[in-house]
Design an enzyme around this catalytic site. Structure first.
Site, PDB file in Angstrom:
ATOM      1  N   THR A 128       0.812  -1.213   0.000  1.00  0.00           N
ATOM      2  CA  THR A 128       0.000   0.000   0.000  1.00  0.00           C
ATOM      3  C   THR A 128       0.847   1.266   0.000  1.00  0.00           C
ATOM      4  O   THR A 128       0.377   2.309  -0.463  1.00  0.00           O
ATOM      5  CB  THR A 128      -0.936   0.007   1.220  1.00  0.00           C
ATOM      6  OG1 THR A 128      -0.154  -0.114   2.425  1.00  0.00           O
ATOM      7  CG2 THR A 128      -1.904  -1.158   1.148  1.00  0.00           C
ATOM      8  N   CYS A 129       2.054   1.201   0.511  1.00  0.00           N
ATOM      9  CA  CYS A 129       2.897   2.401   0.533  1.00  0.00           C
ATOM     10  C   CYS A 129       3.340   2.801  -0.867  1.00  0.00           C
ATOM     11  O   CYS A 129       3.637   3.975  -1.114  1.00  0.00           O
ATOM     12  CB  CYS A 129       4.126   2.174   1.411  1.00  0.00           C
ATOM     13  SG  CYS A 129       3.735   1.857   3.145  1.00  0.00           S
TER      14      CYS A 129
END
Length: 737
Positions: free
Chosen positions: A703-704
């Site tokens: 997700t980063c």
């Protein structure tokens, strides 16, 4: 013949090679000129660097006592016959016999005419040779030799055919050749509906019951590979259909609709040339019309299943490439493409993102004015449990001694999970926390009267929570943190809420989107005389099943609404409806919000832009998503697995698309200007798909970095199934690799 350079000092002295067919070499004779021939040098392998050519003069030396022909054999028996494979690669065709030499004449008539049946040079005294029979074509191989192609029987030969020889071919052989040709274009599966044309009643197929050659349809290929139709008489259509004009044909597309081919202009159309009307649309999906391919032929295959996405646009056709990838044919524009044309349909792919250059300039200026005060720690730690995310977050945010600390880099940790927060964990924290904060179960907010989608402040929140004002300040702080750090909340409010944030007046028009029935009542009062309604400056409100009356003006219960004061009455009703009842809650919310975002900086936006600033866009445009995606590993835009991935996204509804987006990026919302402004660990970072793992693995997300690790699955159904399983059964972070 291989050519070498004897003066070359290096080891690579190879200059190239040429192939010379001995069949077309002339024999020297009196008063005969041997023309030089220029041959292009060819490389020995793909690693050879060859250029240039070789000019040679080749001839047989006539020895004493020679009584044979001076040029080439003249008997029909002295010609070799080549097969299809040799015709396709004429460079490899050479004479293999030691007793005879296959040759070709050196041109008489017009532009390299071909000798037939003559004994001297130049054919028959410069006369033009007779025309070829129908279905025959004259070609020349790379060595200059002339051969003839029989398109009916799909054979080749060296000797020139004549009309008499061709007419001797039986009608049955021609019909067999014709059927073999048509089978490459139309399917004759037993599952084809009775309304679809079959090989026996296809245009130009004739009828076996005639007992003759009537109705023979002969496709004739030109040198550039295009076909033209030659009708030799009879009716080329079934008895119940009028014949097509000369040079026309028809086929059935993959969806069962008939289209027409004009071989004269090489165009296709849905319009029937006999009636000038488009062919009717199929009444039922046709799933069995496919493209029959000879084994090993390596040709495209028409798709033979009904697509769950619905029909293609008018004039489009879907086919499958030999490597399994799907491509699309635009018959109107005469082009092909890999992208599904249904991406342009907003009903399937979602509404297009309304790009706003004005908003982009405002947002860039807004971001430039947000600064972190000096002498603060590098980050602010927040540790929460997923099961108690609202309570843990409330304690962490509200016990912060200085609100400026919330402007530093956020470092979110979920209890019992291994995950480094470089942006993705924070996005998920805002996403999950906003769902809890705005849940009507806690009594702080409620759904508007119009739907269960937009939220408004609950005017009776104090009855649900004695400390409700402190929670509204907490909600304001979280909203300010989201705006300051460029994150999005999973909630949408009514339009008057954003106007109150900007301290702008609320009008009657704003009521329309909140409560249409209430709006229509007020609009009627505005348009008509309300004297007959006997209204007073009061409003009725239901509180937990009990109807109460409240004055909207001091002494309002005794002031009737007339034609003169009805505008004042409407303005007071709107003010009471949206402002007076929630004044304290809104003040607490703006107090917490202003601790991170000053009001003067927010004033540059209008209410619509404030909504996008807080919540982004809910509707996902798949076309914009695909356009702003990048690929890593062995994946690329036309990869088969990537095609299956985007087809699966198209098949999802907006809720599933949002869940997949949340699974990969940590948020289900799209920024104002679309996926091009999707945020990563260090600013904008596009959605990325990378090849990873094996078919046994499930997709995983980073997700980063907005990255999806997608295994190379073997079929579309598996791609779609694994994506759904991954986003429905995944919770938490499993570490970093």
């Amino acid at each position: 013949m291989e050519v070498f350079d004897e003066n070359r000092l290096t080891r690579d002295d190879f200059l190239g090679f040429v192939e010379i067919g001995i069949g077309n070499i002339k024999t020297e004779g009196p008063a005969q000129t041997i023309e030089p021939k220029h041959l292009t040098l060819r490389p020995r392998s793909s690693r050879s660097h060859v250029k240039g050519g070789l000019t040679v003069v080749l001839s047989y030396v006539r020895t004493e006592g020679w009584t044979g022909p001076l040029d080439e054999p003249t008997s029909d028996e002295d010609y070799d016959v080549i097969n299809n494979a040799e015709a396709a690669d004429a460079v490899s065709v050479t004479s293999a016999t030691s007793s005879r030499i296959a040759g070709s004449a050196s041109g008489s008539g017009s532009g390299g005419g071909h000798r037939h049946g003559g004994g001297g040079e130049g054919g028959s005294g410069g006369e033009r040779p007779p025309p070829l029979p129908v279905g025959w074509e004259e070609r020349q191989d790379f060595n200059g030799r002339v051969y003839y192609v029989n398109h009916d029987l799909r054979t080749t030969q060296w000797d020139r055919p004549t009309v008499g020889d061709s007419s001797a071919q039986s009608a049955s052989d021609l019909r067999n050749a014709r059927n073999q040709y048509l089978q490459r274009l139309v399917s004759s599966d037993s599952t084809v509906p009775s309304t679809a044309p079959t090989l026996s009643n296809a245009p130009g197929s004739g009828s076996d019951s005639t007992g003759g050659d009537d109705g023979i349809f002969t496709p004739q290929m030109s040198r550039n590979g295009s076909f033209s139709t030659v009708q030799t008489g009879g009716n080329n259509l079934p008895s119940d259909i009028d014949p097509l004009p000369a040079g026309w044909d028809y086929r059935v597309s993959s969806n069962g609709r008939m289209f027409f081919i004009d071989h004269n202009t090489r165009l296709t159309t849905w319009v029937d040339p006999r009636t000038s009307r488009p062919s009717p649309l199929p009444t039922a999906p046709v799933a069995a019309v496919s493209h029959v391919v000879d084994s090993g032929a390596g040709k495209a295959n028409r798709k033979n299943t009904v697509d769950i996405l619905g029909p293609l646009p008018e004039g489009w056709e879907e086919r499958v490439h030999t490597d399994g990838r799907t491509f699309y044919i635009d018959h109107a524009g005469k082009r092909t493409q890999w992208d599904d044309p249904r991406l342009n349909n907003p009903d399937i792919a979602g509404q297009a993102v309304p790009y706003s250059r004005d908003y982009k300039r405002k947002y860039e200026y807004f971001r430039s004015e947000l600064r972190i005060p000096p002498h603060l720690p590098n980050k602010f730690d927040i540790k929460v449990k997923r099961s108690h995310i609202l309570e843990d977050s409330y304690r962490a945010v509200m016990t912060c001694p200085k609100a400026d600390l919330l402007k530093t880099k956020l470092w979110i940790e979920f209890d019992g999970e291994v995950g480094l927060d470089y942006g993705g964990v924070s996005r998920e924290w805002f996403f999950l926390l906003s769902r809890e904060m705005f849940n009507p179960y806690y009594g702080l907010f409620e759904y508007s009267a119009g739907d269960n989608y937009t939220l408004q402040i609950n005017p009776k929140s104090g009855l649900c929570n004695d400390d409700h004002l402190s929670y509204f300040k907490f909600v304001g702080r979280v909203a300010g943190m989201a705006v300051f750090h460029g994150k999005l909340l999973d909630a949408f409010f009514i339009r008057p809420f954003y106007k109150m944030m900007l301290e702008k007046p609320i009008t009657l028009k704003d009521m329309e989107s909140v409560d249409l029935e209430y709006y229509n009542s007020l609009q009627w009062i505005l348009d008509n005389d309300p004297a007959d309604l006997d209204l007073r400056f009061t409003v009725d409100e239901e509180v937990y099943g009990v109807m109460q009356q409240a004055e909207i003006k001091p002494g309002g219960s005794s002031i009737p609404v007339t034609q003169e004061n009805k505008r004042e009455y409407i303005d007071l009703v709107i003010k009471w409806r949206f402002v007076d009842r929630v004044e304290h809650q809104m003040h607490a919310f703006m107090t917490g919000f202003a601790e991170l975002i000053p009001k003067r900086q927010l004033q540059i936006f209008d209410p619509n832009e404030v909504e996008l600033l807080l919540s982004g866009i809910a509707n996902i445009d798949v076309k914009d998503w695909k356009y702003n995606a990048i690929y890593k590993g062995e994946y690329h835009g036309e990869h088969l697995v990537i095609q299956w991935f985007w087809k699966a996204i198209l098949s999802f509804d907006n809720e599933l698309r949002a869940r997949l987006l949340q699974f990969v990026t940590g948020t289900s919302r799209v920024p104002m200007n679309g996926f091009s402004e999707l945020q990563g660990s260090n600013g904008p970072q596009k959605f990325c798909i990378e090849k990873w793992g094996t078919e046994k693995d499930f997709p995983r997300a980073h997700t980063c970095f907005n990255r999806l690790d997608l295994p190379p699955y073997s079929n579309y159904d598996l791609v779609r199934e694994r994506l759904i399983q991954a986003m429905e059964n995944t919770e938490g972070f499993g570490g970093v690799d």
